[in-house]
Design a protein around this motif. Structure first.
Motif, mmCIF file in Angstrom:
data_model
loop_
_atom_site.group_PDB
_atom_site.id
_atom_site.type_symbol
_atom_site.label_atom_id
_atom_site.label_comp_id
_atom_site.label_asym_id
_atom_site.label_seq_id
_atom_site.Cartn_x
_atom_site.Cartn_y
_atom_site.Cartn_z
ATOM 1 N N SER A 49 0.837 -1.200 0.000
ATOM 2 C CA SER A 49 0.000 0.000 0.000
ATOM 3 C C SER A 49 0.878 1.258 0.000
ATOM 4 O O SER A 49 0.604 2.223 -0.731
ATOM 5 C CB SER A 49 -0.916 -0.005 1.224
ATOM 6 O OG SER A 49 -1.637 1.210 1.322
ATOM 7 N N LEU A 50 1.931 1.238 0.797
ATOM 8 C CA LEU A 50 2.832 2.385 0.857
ATOM 9 C C LEU A 50 3.594 2.551 -0.466
ATOM 10 O O LEU A 50 3.743 3.668 -0.972
ATOM 11 C CB LEU A 50 3.814 2.223 2.019
ATOM 12 C CG LEU A 50 4.785 3.386 2.258
ATOM 13 C CD1 LEU A 50 4.033 4.702 2.452
ATOM 14 C CD2 LEU A 50 5.678 3.098 3.473
ATOM 15 N N LYS A 51 4.050 1.430 -1.035
ATOM 16 C CA LYS A 51 4.730 1.482 -2.337
ATOM 17 C C LYS A 51 3.821 2.093 -3.400
ATOM 18 O O LYS A 51 4.240 2.963 -4.174
ATOM 19 C CB LYS A 51 5.137 0.072 -2.774
ATOM 20 C CG LYS A 51 6.398 -0.469 -2.139
ATOM 21 C CD LYS A 51 6.692 -1.852 -2.724
ATOM 22 C CE LYS A 51 7.934 -2.444 -2.130
ATOM 23 N NZ LYS A 51 8.218 -3.803 -2.683
ATOM 24 N N GLN A 52 2.573 1.614 -3.422
ATOM 25 C CA GLN A 52 1.616 2.086 -4.417
ATOM 26 C C GLN A 52 1.358 3.581 -4.277
ATOM 27 O O GLN A 52 1.299 4.323 -5.267
ATOM 28 C CB GLN A 52 0.297 1.312 -4.274
ATOM 29 C CG GLN A 52 -0.670 1.482 -5.439
ATOM 30 C CD GLN A 52 -0.159 0.820 -6.717
ATOM 31 O OE1 GLN A 52 0.409 -0.264 -6.679
ATOM 32 N NE2 GLN A 52 -0.350 1.503 -7.849
ATOM 33 N N PHE A 53 1.222 4.014 -3.028
ATOM 34 C CA PHE A 53 0.964 5.438 -2.788
ATOM 35 C C PHE A 53 2.156 6.282 -3.249
ATOM 36 O O PHE A 53 1.977 7.332 -3.869
ATOM 37 C CB PHE A 53 0.696 5.675 -1.301
ATOM 38 C CG PHE A 53 0.332 7.094 -0.975
ATOM 39 C CD1 PHE A 53 -0.974 7.539 -1.082
ATOM 40 C CD2 PHE A 53 1.308 8.005 -0.583
ATOM 41 C CE1 PHE A 53 -1.317 8.849 -0.803
ATOM 42 C CE2 PHE A 53 0.992 9.320 -0.298
ATOM 43 C CZ PHE A 53 -0.328 9.748 -0.411
ATOM 44 N N MET A 54 3.376 5.838 -2.944
ATOM 45 C CA MET A 54 4.571 6.604 -3.336
ATOM 46 C C MET A 54 4.687 6.679 -4.860
ATOM 47 O O MET A 54 5.060 7.717 -5.411
ATOM 48 C CB MET A 54 5.826 5.959 -2.738
ATOM 49 C CG MET A 54 5.884 5.977 -1.214
ATOM 50 S SD MET A 54 5.983 7.633 -0.495
ATOM 51 C CE MET A 54 7.651 8.098 -0.941
ATOM 52 N N ASP A 55 4.345 5.583 -5.539
ATOM 53 C CA ASP A 55 4.449 5.561 -7.005
ATOM 54 C C ASP A 55 3.360 6.403 -7.664
ATOM 55 O O ASP A 55 3.628 7.113 -8.643
ATOM 56 C CB ASP A 55 4.360 4.116 -7.514
ATOM 57 C CG ASP A 55 5.590 3.297 -7.169
ATOM 58 O OD1 ASP A 55 6.668 3.905 -7.012
ATOM 59 O OD2 ASP A 55 5.481 2.065 -7.052
ATOM 60 N N ASP A 56 2.152 6.329 -7.120
ATOM 61 C CA ASP A 56 1.020 7.005 -7.761
ATOM 62 C C ASP A 56 0.946 8.493 -7.397
ATOM 63 O O ASP A 56 0.771 9.344 -8.271
ATOM 64 C CB ASP A 56 -0.294 6.324 -7.374
ATOM 65 C CG ASP A 56 -0.395 4.901 -7.927
ATOM 66 O OD1 ASP A 56 0.402 4.563 -8.822
ATOM 67 O OD2 ASP A 56 -1.249 4.135 -7.441
ATOM 68 N N GLU A 57 1.058 8.800 -6.120
ATOM 69 C CA GLU A 57 0.854 10.177 -5.654
ATOM 70 C C GLU A 57 2.135 11.007 -5.645
ATOM 71 O O GLU A 57 2.073 12.237 -5.601
ATOM 72 C CB GLU A 57 0.240 10.163 -4.245
ATOM 73 C CG GLU A 57 -1.093 9.430 -4.157
ATOM 74 C CD GLU A 57 -2.150 10.068 -5.043
ATOM 75 O OE1 GLU A 57 -2.137 11.302 -5.214
ATOM 76 O OE2 GLU A 57 -2.993 9.313 -5.588
ATOM 77 N N LYS A 58 3.279 10.339 -5.628
ATOM 78 C CA LYS A 58 4.594 11.007 -5.646
ATOM 79 C C LYS A 58 4.720 12.102 -4.581
ATOM 80 O O LYS A 58 5.081 13.249 -4.875
ATOM 81 C CB LYS A 58 4.864 11.597 -7.025
ATOM 82 C CG LYS A 58 4.804 10.572 -8.159
ATOM 83 C CD LYS A 58 5.261 11.168 -9.457
ATOM 84 C CE LYS A 58 5.065 10.191 -10.610
ATOM 85 N NZ LYS A 58 5.653 8.867 -10.386
ATOM 86 N N PRO A 59 4.458 11.779 -3.317
ATOM 87 C CA PRO A 59 4.578 12.798 -2.256
ATOM 88 C C PRO A 59 6.023 13.259 -2.050
ATOM 89 O O PRO A 59 6.257 14.329 -1.486
ATOM 90 C CB PRO A 59 4.048 12.075 -1.010
ATOM 91 C CG PRO A 59 4.305 10.629 -1.289
ATOM 92 C CD PRO A 59 4.068 10.460 -2.758
#
Length: 389
Positions: free
Chosen positions: A285-295
């Motif tokens: 979930s964290l990987k996906q968020f970092m890849d998609d949202e690019k915070p």
């Protein structure tokens, strides 16, 4: 050697110039404290005031005060300032590296030695002043037979041990701070507080110089007043350096953010914590968020901000990063920035923009941090990587 007081000579004049400049900087620190209530300004001002007090005592000596006024009673008020300087060094660093620093009532215990010595000197001065013939001599009975014969030799060892102890604690405080910010912030360049490192190195050098002088004077040869002048000159330069950098260096960034979280560094986790399994879905979930949202493109991203975005507590997010990715927060976020930089270089953007410009687009906020992080994670410089594409 000295003419009538005041004698402006090669010994007194440099010290006098340094003392005056030091007092000006102290005034600036106290004035800013009155406006901003920043405790670090007050503590640093008090620290420099103690140093300047000792400087003034030696400066007037080199100006001929002791020759002109043979029966001066100033010796009663020449207090070994290390008893007060050592805890002030500790509290200054603590006030700068803690976002919610407050001086508590129990912290006054750190200053019991210096307050006790001041009280002792006042008592023996009052006693000696009541004895006949005191006005015709420089030092009274208790000053000679109690203070100089017993207390002062003990103070050499007490001051040495106390200063060494406080410096050790302060270095540990600073090192722990440097580790802590890597667990909380993604860009730490402006928070590394290299000024504090220099501050500690300068005072450690001053301490070692003074200790060496005491050892030589006590065990080898009694150093003359003029031979001790170099230590006072060095101390005056330290006051000037610390005053200027302490006043003009930005040390308030932590006060503007909630830096109260203390996650455990990954390299000192207990063995059972290292083996603790993080649910795979949390990692993905964290990987996906970092890849998609690019915070990571936000240069000011910190642990608190990211935890809100991924809807985890700060402790939970820290555990996922430390145990799931085997990194601290700083390396975790910067690994995405480095990968983003590499992707842009592979796409040929370095033909249109500078490498530093691309790095800023990827979330870095300083050249020094970018170069250091890139080399740490890839074992090559950004330019070498770009040339290899």
């Amino acid at each position: 050697m000295f003419l009538s007081f005041p004698d402006f000579n090669i010994y007194s004049t440099p010290l006098l110039v340094l003392v005056v400049q030091g007092l000006i900087l102290i005034g600036l620190l106290f004035s800013r404290f009155a406006k901003t209530k920043m405790s670090s300004d007050l503590i640093l001002g008090l620290l420099l005031l103690l140093l300047c007090y000792q400087q003034i005592c030696y400066t007037i000596g080199f100006m001929g005060w002791y020759n002109e006024f043979r029966n001066t009673k100033i010796n009663y008020f020449l207090i070994p300032i290390a008893l007060g300087v050592a805890p002030l060094i500790y509290f200054y660093v603590k006030s700068v590296t803690s976002s919610r620093f407050t001086f508590r009532k129990r912290d006054w215990w750190h200053f019991v030695p210096i307050f006790s010595l001041v009280a002792f000197r006042l008592v023996i001065f009052a006693y000696d002043a009541s004895q006949p013939g005191f006005s015709e001599t420089q030092n009274g009975y208790l000053k000679i037979h109690a203070d100089e014969a017993i207390v002062q030799p003990l103070l050499i060892f007490v001051s040495f041990a106390q200063t060494l102890l406080y410096l050790a604690f302060t270095f540990q405080l600073y090192i722990n701070y440097r580790k802590k910010i890597q667990q909380y912030f993604s860009n730490i360049y402006k928070l590394e507080l290299n000024w504090i490192r220099n501050f500690l190195v300068v005072f450690s050098t001053l301490f070692l110089y003074g200790a060496l002088q005491d050892i030589i004077s006590s065990l080898i040869v009694d150093l003359s007043y003029t031979q001790q002048w170099w230590l006072n000159l060095f101390m005056g330069i330290v006051v000037l350096y610390v005053g200027i950098y302490g006043y003009f260096t930005e040390t308030t960034k932590l006060k503007k953010i909630g830096f109260g979280f203390s996650p455990e560094p990954v390299d000192i986790l207990e063995a059972e914590d290292r083996l603790k399994t993080i649910p795979e879905e949390e990692i993905e979930s964290l990987k996906q968020f970092m890849d998609d949202e690019k915070p990571f493109l936000d240069p000011e991203l910190n642990l608190s901000d990211l935890s809100k975005k991924v809807k985890m507590s700060r402790g939970q997010l820290s555990a996922v990063i430390n145990n799931g990715f085997k990194m601290n927060f700083n390396d975790f976020v910067n690994s995405y920035r480095v990968k983003s930089f590499q992707d842009k270089v592979k796409a040929g953007e370095h033909q249109k923009h500078s490498l530093l410009g691309i790095a800023y687009d990827c979330g870095f906020n300083s050249k020094a941090t970018f170069n250091r992080v890139f080399r740490k994670l890839t074992e090559q410089s950004p330019s070498d990587y770009a040339n290899s594409i």
